[in-house]
Design a protein around this motif. Structure first.
Motif, short mmCIF file in Angstrom:
data_model
loop_
_atom_site.label_atom_id
_atom_site.label_comp_id
_atom_site.label_asym_id
_atom_site.label_seq_id
_atom_site.Cartn_x
_atom_site.Cartn_y
_atom_site.Cartn_z
N LYS A 105 -20.02 7.04 72.23
CA LYS A 105 -20.81 7.95 71.39
C LYS A 105 -21.20 9.18 72.20
O LYS A 105 -21.13 10.30 71.71
CB LYS A 105 -22.06 7.23 70.91
CG LYS A 105 -23.01 8.13 70.18
CD LYS A 105 -24.21 7.34 69.70
CE LYS A 105 -25.19 8.24 68.95
NZ LYS A 105 -25.90 9.17 69.85
N GLU A 106 -21.59 8.92 73.44
CA GLU A 106 -21.96 10.02 74.31
C GLU A 106 -20.78 10.96 74.53
O GLU A 106 -20.91 12.18 74.44
CB GLU A 106 -22.41 9.41 75.64
CG GLU A 106 -22.81 10.39 76.69
CD GLU A 106 -23.51 9.65 77.82
OE1 GLU A 106 -24.74 9.55 77.78
OE2 GLU A 106 -22.82 9.15 78.73
N ALA A 107 -19.61 10.37 74.80
CA ALA A 107 -18.43 11.19 75.03
C ALA A 107 -18.12 12.04 73.80
O ALA A 107 -17.89 13.24 73.89
CB ALA A 107 -17.24 10.30 75.39
N LEU A 108 -18.16 11.39 72.64
CA LEU A 108 -17.77 12.09 71.42
C LEU A 108 -18.81 13.14 71.04
O LEU A 108 -18.49 14.16 70.45
CB LEU A 108 -17.59 11.10 70.28
CG LEU A 108 -16.37 10.19 70.45
CD1 LEU A 108 -16.42 9.04 69.48
CD2 LEU A 108 -15.09 11.00 70.26
N SER A 109 -20.07 12.87 71.36
CA SER A 109 -21.11 13.81 71.00
C SER A 109 -21.10 15.04 71.88
O SER A 109 -21.38 16.14 71.43
CB SER A 109 -22.49 13.15 71.11
OG SER A 109 -22.56 12.02 70.29
N LEU A 110 -20.80 14.85 73.15
CA LEU A 110 -20.99 15.95 74.10
C LEU A 110 -19.70 16.68 74.47
O LEU A 110 -19.72 17.88 74.73
CB LEU A 110 -21.60 15.42 75.41
CG LEU A 110 -22.98 14.79 75.34
CD1 LEU A 110 -23.44 14.42 76.73
CD2 LEU A 110 -23.97 15.74 74.70
N ALA A 111 -18.61 15.93 74.55
CA ALA A 111 -17.45 16.50 75.23
C ALA A 111 -16.64 17.44 74.34
O ALA A 111 -16.67 17.35 73.11
CB ALA A 111 -16.55 15.38 75.72
N ASP A 112 -15.95 18.34 75.00
CA ASP A 112 -14.99 19.19 74.31
C ASP A 112 -13.63 18.52 74.29
O ASP A 112 -12.87 18.64 73.35
CB ASP A 112 -14.90 20.53 75.04
CG ASP A 112 -16.25 21.21 75.11
OD1 ASP A 112 -16.57 21.93 74.16
OD2 ASP A 112 -16.98 20.97 76.09
N ARG A 113 -13.35 17.81 75.38
CA ARG A 113 -12.09 17.08 75.47
C ARG A 113 -12.38 15.72 76.07
O ARG A 113 -13.31 15.57 76.86
CB ARG A 113 -11.08 17.82 76.37
CG ARG A 113 -10.66 19.18 75.80
CD ARG A 113 -9.64 19.85 76.70
NE ARG A 113 -10.19 20.20 77.99
CZ ARG A 113 -9.55 20.01 79.15
NH1 ARG A 113 -8.36 19.44 79.17
NH2 ARG A 113 -10.11 20.36 80.29
N VAL A 114 -11.58 14.75 75.73
CA VAL A 114 -11.78 13.40 76.24
C VAL A 114 -10.48 12.92 76.90
O VAL A 114 -9.44 12.85 76.26
CB VAL A 114 -12.17 12.41 75.11
CG1 VAL A 114 -12.28 10.99 75.65
CG2 VAL A 114 -13.48 12.82 74.47
N ALA A 115 -10.57 12.61 78.20
CA ALA A 115 -9.42 12.04 78.90
C ALA A 115 -9.58 10.53 78.88
O ALA A 115 -10.59 10.00 79.32
CB ALA A 115 -9.38 12.55 80.34
N VAL A 116 -8.59 9.84 78.33
CA VAL A 116 -8.70 8.40 78.19
C VAL A 116 -7.93 7.71 79.32
O VAL A 116 -6.73 7.91 79.48
CB VAL A 116 -8.15 7.93 76.83
CG1 VAL A 116 -8.41 6.43 76.67
CG2 VAL A 116 -8.80 8.70 75.70
N PHE A 117 -8.67 6.92 80.10
CA PHE A 117 -8.09 6.23 81.25
C PHE A 117 -7.66 4.82 80.86
O PHE A 117 -8.39 4.12 80.16
CB PHE A 117 -9.11 6.13 82.40
CG PHE A 117 -9.25 7.40 83.18
CD1 PHE A 117 -9.79 8.53 82.59
CD2 PHE A 117 -8.87 7.46 84.51
CE1 PHE A 117 -9.92 9.71 83.30
CE2 PHE A 117 -9.01 8.63 85.23
CZ PHE A 117 -9.54 9.76 84.63
N PHE A 118 -6.50 4.43 81.34
CA PHE A 118 -6.04 3.06 81.17
C PHE A 118 -5.17 2.70 82.36
O PHE A 118 -4.22 3.42 82.66
CB PHE A 118 -5.26 2.92 79.85
CG PHE A 118 -4.82 1.52 79.57
CD1 PHE A 118 -5.75 0.54 79.23
CD2 PHE A 118 -3.48 1.16 79.67
CE1 PHE A 118 -5.34 -0.76 78.97
CE2 PHE A 118 -3.07 -0.14 79.42
CZ PHE A 118 -4.00 -1.11 79.07
N ARG A 119 -5.55 1.64 83.03
CA ARG A 119 -4.81 1.17 84.20
C ARG A 119 -4.49 2.28 85.19
O ARG A 119 -3.34 2.45 85.61
CB ARG A 119 -3.52 0.47 83.77
CG ARG A 119 -3.86 -0.75 82.93
CD ARG A 119 -2.75 -1.73 82.81
NE ARG A 119 -3.27 -2.91 82.13
CZ ARG A 119 -2.55 -3.73 81.40
NH1 ARG A 119 -1.26 -3.54 81.28
NH2 ARG A 119 -3.11 -4.77 80.83
#
Ligand SMILES: Nc1ncnc2c1ncn2[C@@H]1O[C@H](COP(=O)(O)OP(=O)(O)O)[C@@H](O)[C@H]1O
Ligand SMILES: [Mg+2]
Length: 509
Positions: free
Chosen positions: A466-480
């Protein structure tokens, strides 16, 4: 046709509630636990999972509600009483004595055994369940996976019938996680009940027998069979809530500052737990790094904070490139707000003034007349600056002399964030900035971050979608250890969340 009657639960909780000050951590939760099954308790950070389970394990007392053991109400006044009824919990922070061997740790919990007998028990139980740990090894020398196996052995040494594991895979490699679930399956097959707290959708779907989902202190789903989950996105949505994207703060929606110059660039950066990461960050934006815990985002933040070393790649800060191996965060350009605000971000038995100077002492050095490097600390200037900071960042504290350790979590975080912002960095790395804070303190932190964009590029490492979606302009999604994708949130509504949920689970959307 009549369905077979549901099996009687071995443990159950009924309308369990628990409040911490203003936070209602658990709201009237009712849940059944069955032997022979792995029950996954899913939910994002702060959902109330650990609170619920520590009540079941006798470590926390419910404010109201009942715990049932084979239908009979029980009250646990201590973990020992829960253990007597067969409930054992492996906490997120492992509780072994690091300077003791595995066998010595086990003997602590089985006072009827001498260390040699405990060592034999480690071996027999280890062989029986595939819990391979050397009994004579000091815990400090063990890997996280081995420590966790030692914790499980501790529970088995007392024949726990219900084993609760709090985010056990957060500290494990994928291979170790697979192995752990194999062990848990074998334990469940012996008619024990297993509860695994996690937020990793993938492992839940692969290994759990049933799923319950907590969101903001409420149980939003229970008794879900993985086979019935046709759509991972649905599960992610249950965890995070449909209202997420709709509840974006008005402030975050207000016009964003124009994008400024590039302040940080990583090219093919490698380190412990991540590889080949490339990203760029500009002044005026917040880039969120999200992922389930342990997918590399925390390690990247540690490298950027100078706490760990990159092993390869190139880092560019405000136009200056350097081999990542040589990277040290330039103090004048970069600041960091670490996840552990009590031990890394501040020193509890130092005053606010002293904490305020921690990362900026050079500003308060008064040069000695002859030997410049023999300067002395200008205490009065430091105290005045700290007093101003208390006012500016609205830190509820009586005086600059107040010990940081006596501040509430929210005020401590305001102090740490304020201290770093007052250095006017070009790059700000913040980790889990609102974890454990009440809503009001979280808002203050969010407000400060949104304001800070005008001067800096912000890398926000958060487990709170929620924090990421509320604040960020872009979201980098990490996996492994890799970035699956960078999702731009501009013009995105519900779709962005759905896509991020899939990427977090490792599914290429
Ligand atoms: N000992 C505590 N004191 C104050 N607040 C707490 C404490 N333990 C948990 N909380 C708060 O209760 C909520 C639920 O926390 P927790 O059960 O740890 O969530 P989860 O395990 O799902 O991440 C959070 O808002 C957290 O800050
Ligand atoms: Mg927890």
């Amino acid at each position: 046709m009549t369905a077979p009657p549901p099996p009687a639960p071995c443990f159950a909780v009924r309308e369990l509630s628990k409040r911490f000050g203003p936070v209602l951590a658990n709201q009237s939760i009712s849940l059944d636990i069955h032997t022979g099954r792995i029950h996954a308790l899913l939910g994002e950070n702060g959902a109330g999972k650990s609170t619920l389970m520590s009540m079941l394990a006798g470590r926390a007392r419910p404010d109201s509600g009942t715990i049932l053991h084979h239908g009979r109400p029980v009250v646990f006044a201590s973990p020992a009483q829960a253990i007597a009824l067969g409930v054992g919990m492996v906490y997120q922070r492992l509780m072994l004595v690091a300077s003791f061997t595995v066998a010595e740790n086990l003997a602590l919990h089985r006072p009827d055994l001498c260390v040699r007998q405990a060592a034999t028990l480690v071996q027999t139980l280890g062989q029986r369940y595939g819990l391979d740990v050397p009994p004579e090894a000091r815990v400090a020398d063990l890997s996280m996976g081995q420590r966790q196996r030692a914790e499980i052995l501790k529970l088995l040494a007392r024949d726990a019938r219900l084993l609760i594991l709090d985010e056990p895979t957060a500290v494990l490699t994928p291979g170790e996680s697979e192995q752990l679930f194999g062990i848990l399956k074998a334990l469940a097959a012996e008619d024990r009940a297993i509860i695994v707290i996690t937020h990793k959708l993938e492992e839940v779907l692969a290994h759990a027998d049933e799923i319950s989902v907590l969101r903001r202190g409420r149980l939003v789903a229970t008794g879900i069979a993985p086979a019935d989950v046709t759509n991972r996105g649905e599960l992610a949505r249950l965890m995070v809530g449909r209202e997420v994207v709709l509840s974006v703060e008005a402030e975050a929606r207000a016009p964003r500052p124009p994008l400024g110059e590039e302040v940080l660039r990583l090219e093919q950066a490698c380190g412990n737990g991540f590889a080949g990461l490339s990203l760029h960050l500009h002044r005026g934006e917040i880039l969120a790094a999200v992922g389930v815990a342990g997918n590399g985002q925390e390690r990247l933040a540690a490298c950027l904070a100078g706490l760990e070393r990159f092993s390869a790649g190139i880092v560019t800060v405000a136009g200056t490139s350097m081999p990542a191996r040589d990277f040290q965060p330039p103090r004048r350009l970069m600041a960091c707000v670490p996840e552990d605000r009590h031990h890394v971000g501040s020193v509890g038995n130092m005053t606010i003034t002293e904490n305020y100077m921690l990362t900026r002492d050079h500003e308060f050095i008064r040069p000695a007349p002859l030997l410049r490097w023999l300067g002395s600390l200008d205490r009065r200037a430091a105290t005045a600056a700290a007093a101003q900071a208390i006012a500016r960042h609205q830190i509820a504290a009586p005086a600059p002399e107040t010990l940081a350790g006596s501040l509430s979590g929210g005020n401590l975080q305001k102090l740490i964030l304020g201290r770093e912002l007052d250095r006017h960095p070009r790059v700000l790395v913040v980790e889990q900035p609102t974890q454990g804070l009440d809503v009001r303190a979280a808002r203050a932190v969010w407000h400060a971050l949104l304001q800070a964009r005008a001067e800096a590029g912000i890398l926000l490492v958060t487990g709170d979608l929620k924090e990421a979606l509320s604040l960020a302009d872009r979201v980098a999604v990490f996996f492994r250890g890799q970035i699956m994708d960078v999702v731009s949130l501009q013009h995105q509504e519900g779709d962005g969340l759905h896509r991020i949920g899939l990427l977090m689970a490792g599914a290429a959307a």
